[in-house]
Design an enzyme around this catalytic site. Sequence first.
Site, PDB file in Angstrom:
ATOM      1  N   TYR A 266     -12.104  45.306 -78.336  1.00 30.19           N
ATOM      2  CA  TYR A 266     -11.867  45.731 -76.948  1.00 30.19           C
ATOM      3  C   TYR A 266     -12.273  47.195 -76.788  1.00 30.19           C
ATOM      4  CZ  TYR A 266      -9.595  46.697 -72.510  1.00 30.19           C
ATOM      5  OH  TYR A 266      -9.358  47.067 -71.208  1.00 30.19           O
TER       6      TYR A 266
ATOM      7  N   LYS B  59     -15.328  48.679 -74.245  1.00 33.14           N
ATOM      8  CA  LYS B  59     -15.145  49.696 -73.220  1.00 33.14           C
ATOM      9  C   LYS B  59     -15.959  50.955 -73.514  1.00 33.14           C
ATOM     10  CE  LYS B  59     -12.564  47.236 -70.569  1.00 33.14           C
ATOM     11  NZ  LYS B  59     -13.111  46.750 -69.280  1.00 33.14           N
TER      12      LYS B  59
ATOM     13  N   SER C  79     -13.077  50.384 -66.588  1.00 32.20           N
ATOM     14  CA  SER C  79     -13.118  50.605 -68.029  1.00 32.20           C
ATOM     15  C   SER C  79     -11.672  50.664 -68.524  1.00 32.20           C
ATOM     16  CB  SER C  79     -13.890  51.883 -68.337  1.00 32.20           C
ATOM     17  OG  SER C  79     -13.982  52.107 -69.723  1.00 32.20           O
TER      18      SER C  79
END
Length: 272
Positions: free
Chosen positions: A148, A152, A134
């Site tokens: 992004y 995650k 992660s």
Amino acid sequence: MAKTIFITGASKGFGRIWAEAFLKRGDRVVATARNTETLKDLVKQYGSTVLALALDVNDRAQCFAAIKKAKEHFGTIDVVINNAGYGLFGSIEETSEKEARDQIETNVFGLLWVTQAALPVMRAQGHGHIVQISSVLGMVTLPVLGLYNASKWAVEGLSETLAAEVKDFGIKVSLVEPNGFSTDWAGPSSLHTQPLDAYNKVKSDFQAGLTDDIFGIPEATTDAILKLVDSANPPLRLFLGKMALPWVTQVYSDRLATWGEWKEVAEKAHGK
């Protein structure tokens, strides 16, 4: 005892560094990449202890086929490291539909497909360890990395749920949370949106904060990853680097304070 490690995104960066570390100590590695040409030197150096497979994690059928080949070749899969992914830089407003879908497709669905493919193998074995790469940005956020960040955060929720679902099968799940490291993640491996002038200031402020001292040395992560996969009781989350934990601690402290200020409002909303 030697382990069989399945690693996605093994052509460069963390994936490549960790693959070599496992091979050097005598483990067996299934190294996957979109282009197996990038893995030829590993095969040449380590021979039968490494299996190089072409894999585009966006292709669910390929993910299942790769796991099947790995199991048939080595007889077991002890650890899966879902490392494949990339960064998308740009404001939320700038992000096109294709850019957004592609980011989630690789970082979330690609990880999901490999995880789903590995689970039946690990359940049958009665053991396994799924390591999801992660980011500290799965727990806190930075501007101009919105998609992004979102990918995650999705990995965090998926993997924490998975850990609860598979613990009785002898399968462990860990989330690895690196802060910034000097890989090419923010360079050639990243993508950038078409810029809008309105976001010039937030981007320049973001760039100004990227000082050299906040980036760790990728090779220095090796011992942490080896200890993680060797642990009989690995943590659900492991931070990498000296910046991540203090940052998360401060952000969550601020959040708890704000939530406490709104506690009365929240409780009244319960209605009874």
